[in-house]
Design a protein around this motif. Structure first.
Motif, short mmCIF file in Angstrom:
data_model
loop_
_atom_site.label_atom_id
_atom_site.label_comp_id
_atom_site.label_asym_id
_atom_site.label_seq_id
_atom_site.Cartn_x
_atom_site.Cartn_y
_atom_site.Cartn_z
N PRO A 75 16.10 7.11 11.56
CA PRO A 75 15.94 8.57 11.60
C PRO A 75 15.29 9.05 10.31
O PRO A 75 15.40 8.43 9.25
CB PRO A 75 17.38 9.09 11.71
N ARG A 76 14.60 10.18 10.42
CA ARG A 76 13.86 10.70 9.27
C ARG A 76 14.79 11.00 8.08
O ARG A 76 14.44 10.73 6.92
CB ARG A 76 13.13 11.98 9.69
N ASP A 77 15.97 11.54 8.36
CA ASP A 77 16.87 11.88 7.25
C ASP A 77 17.37 10.64 6.52
O ASP A 77 17.66 10.68 5.32
CB ASP A 77 18.03 12.74 7.74
N ARG A 78 17.47 9.53 7.22
CA ARG A 78 17.91 8.29 6.57
C ARG A 78 16.83 7.79 5.61
O ARG A 78 17.15 7.34 4.49
CB ARG A 78 18.21 7.23 7.63
N ILE A 79 15.58 7.87 6.02
CA ILE A 79 14.48 7.50 5.15
C ILE A 79 14.43 8.41 3.92
O ILE A 79 14.28 7.97 2.78
CB ILE A 79 13.14 7.57 5.90
N THR A 80 14.58 9.71 4.17
CA THR A 80 14.53 10.69 3.08
C THR A 80 15.62 10.42 2.04
O THR A 80 15.38 10.48 0.83
CB THR A 80 14.69 12.11 3.63
N ARG A 129 0.85 -1.19 0.00
CA ARG A 129 0.00 0.00 0.00
C ARG A 129 0.89 1.24 0.00
O ARG A 129 2.09 1.14 0.27
CB ARG A 129 -0.91 0.02 1.22
N PRO A 130 0.32 2.41 -0.26
CA PRO A 130 1.11 3.64 -0.18
C PRO A 130 1.61 3.86 1.24
O PRO A 130 0.93 3.50 2.21
CB PRO A 130 0.13 4.74 -0.61
N LEU A 131 2.79 4.45 1.35
CA LEU A 131 3.39 4.72 2.65
C LEU A 131 3.91 6.16 2.69
O LEU A 131 4.36 6.69 1.68
CB LEU A 131 4.55 3.76 2.93
N THR A 132 3.85 6.75 3.86
CA THR A 132 4.43 8.08 4.06
C THR A 132 5.84 7.92 4.61
O THR A 132 6.21 6.84 5.11
CB THR A 132 3.60 8.91 5.03
N LEU A 133 6.59 8.99 4.54
CA LEU A 133 7.94 8.95 5.10
C LEU A 133 7.90 8.71 6.60
O LEU A 133 8.74 7.99 7.15
CB LEU A 133 8.68 10.26 4.79
N GLY A 134 6.90 9.29 7.27
CA GLY A 134 6.78 9.10 8.71
C GLY A 134 6.48 7.66 9.06
O GLY A 134 7.05 7.11 10.02
N THR A 135 5.59 7.02 8.26
CA THR A 135 5.27 5.60 8.50
C THR A 135 6.51 4.73 8.31
O THR A 135 6.77 3.81 9.10
CB THR A 135 4.16 5.15 7.54
N LEU A 136 7.27 4.99 7.27
CA LEU A 136 8.49 4.22 7.02
C LEU A 136 9.49 4.41 8.15
O LEU A 136 10.11 3.43 8.62
CB LEU A 136 9.12 4.66 5.70
N ALA A 137 9.68 5.65 8.60
CA ALA A 137 10.64 5.91 9.67
C ALA A 137 10.25 5.17 10.94
O ALA A 137 11.11 4.59 11.64
CB ALA A 137 10.73 7.42 9.94
N THR A 138 8.97 5.14 11.24
CA THR A 138 8.50 4.45 12.45
C THR A 138 8.66 2.94 12.31
O THR A 138 9.15 2.26 13.22
CB THR A 138 7.04 4.80 12.73
#
Length: 307
Positions: free
Chosen positions: A257-262, A243-252
């Protein structure tokens, strides 16, 4: 058409018209002489600087009085006659000109390409190619703008030498690769706008596939190993979630860390080869959907699979 040697008046007119910026062909037409006659005259008597009618006429008179027997073509360092080398330069330059490089620029480039390690001065190029100093200067400027030619001071300190660096092909290769990748990325955006099933989408898919493959084959990945590994992990997360995922969902979910996901998502978006045959599509603010690469399936194949 006049025959015989050039007169002092002919040479005076040549000097005037060169100063006016006329080319050899036009000067030859005005004098009723072949273009080759004008180019040889300037190469012989104006290679070291501006063409001066009085000096040129005097030099021509000295040569005529010497009356030396005709010589064989002057050999080059490798023993080949000059006319053979010049023929190769012209033939190779014609091939480069067919790719879009100006013909005169291509001749200068091939002349430098076949020179020794010390390169050539502008006067050397004028003599070898039998062209005007202005033509050489313009071509050198074109090649320098493309970073294909380097400029070095002459050992005497009064002139500059032009040469081709050993890494010239790498620079040219990287420049082309970047342009191909940008075209492929633009085509992908166009497919998303017009739709993969439209005529425009099909055309863009074909173009994107061609330039995408070209870019991927011509350049290795510039990603750091760690970022590339993270990108594959993010790709696996999308496949597993389905399904679609947000960056916040992936980070959690990944506990990163958020920058690693980005950075990982940016890698998947900027280097399509990493996720091939899949791709990430942005469907909202910081929200992405995993899809098949638009250029992997034709519109007909997509329709057949959707039945």
């Amino acid at each position: 058409m006049p025959v015989g040697r050039l007169t002092h008046e002919d040479r005076r007119l040549i000097a005037v018209w060169l100063a006016d910026g006329l080319g050899y062909a036009e000067i030859g037409r005005r004098l009723g002489r072949p273009t080759s006659t004008i180019s040889r005259e300037v190469a012989r008597n104006g290679a070291t600087g501006d063409y001066l009618a009085d000096d040129a006429h005097q030099a021509a008179g000295h040569r005529a009085r010497r009356r030396k027997p005709a010589r064989a073509a002057e050999p080059t360092d490798d023993g080949q006659p000059t006319d053979v080398v010049r023929g190769f330069v012209d033939q190779f330059a014609a091939l480069l000109a067919a790719t879009g490089m100006p013909r005169m620029t291509a001749r200068v480039f091939v002349c430098l390409l076949t020179a020794d390690a010390g390169g050539l001065t502008a006067a050397d190029l004028v003599r070898r190619l039998q062209v005007s100093p202005a033509s050489v200067s313009k071509s050198i400027g074109y090649l320098e703008a493309m970073e294909l030619v380097a400029r070095r001071p002459d050992s005497g300190g009064r002139r500059e030498r032009y040469l081709i660096d050993d890494d010239v092909w790498l620079r040219a290769w990287q420049a082309d690769t970047g342009a191909h990748g940008e075209i492929a990325t633009a085509a992908q955006r166009g497919i998303e706008i017009f739709g993969a099933g439209t005529i425009a989408g099909a055309r863009l898919a074909t173009m994107g596939q061609f330039f995408g493959r070209l870019s991927e084959q011509m350049s290795g990945s510039t990603l750091a190993e760690a970022v590339g590994y993270d990108a594959l992990t993010v790709l696996a997360a999308f496949v597993h979630a389905g399904r679609p995922l947000t960056l916040g969902t992936l980070a959690t979910a990944l506990d990163w860390p958020r920058d690693r996901i980005t950075a990982a998502v940016a890698a998947l978006r900027s280097e399509p080869a990493v996720a091939d045959p899949l791709a990430l599509r942005a469907i909202g603010p910081e929200t992405y959907l995993l899809i098949a690469r638009p250029d992997r399936l034709s519109p007909a194949q997509r329709r057949a699979l959707e039945k």
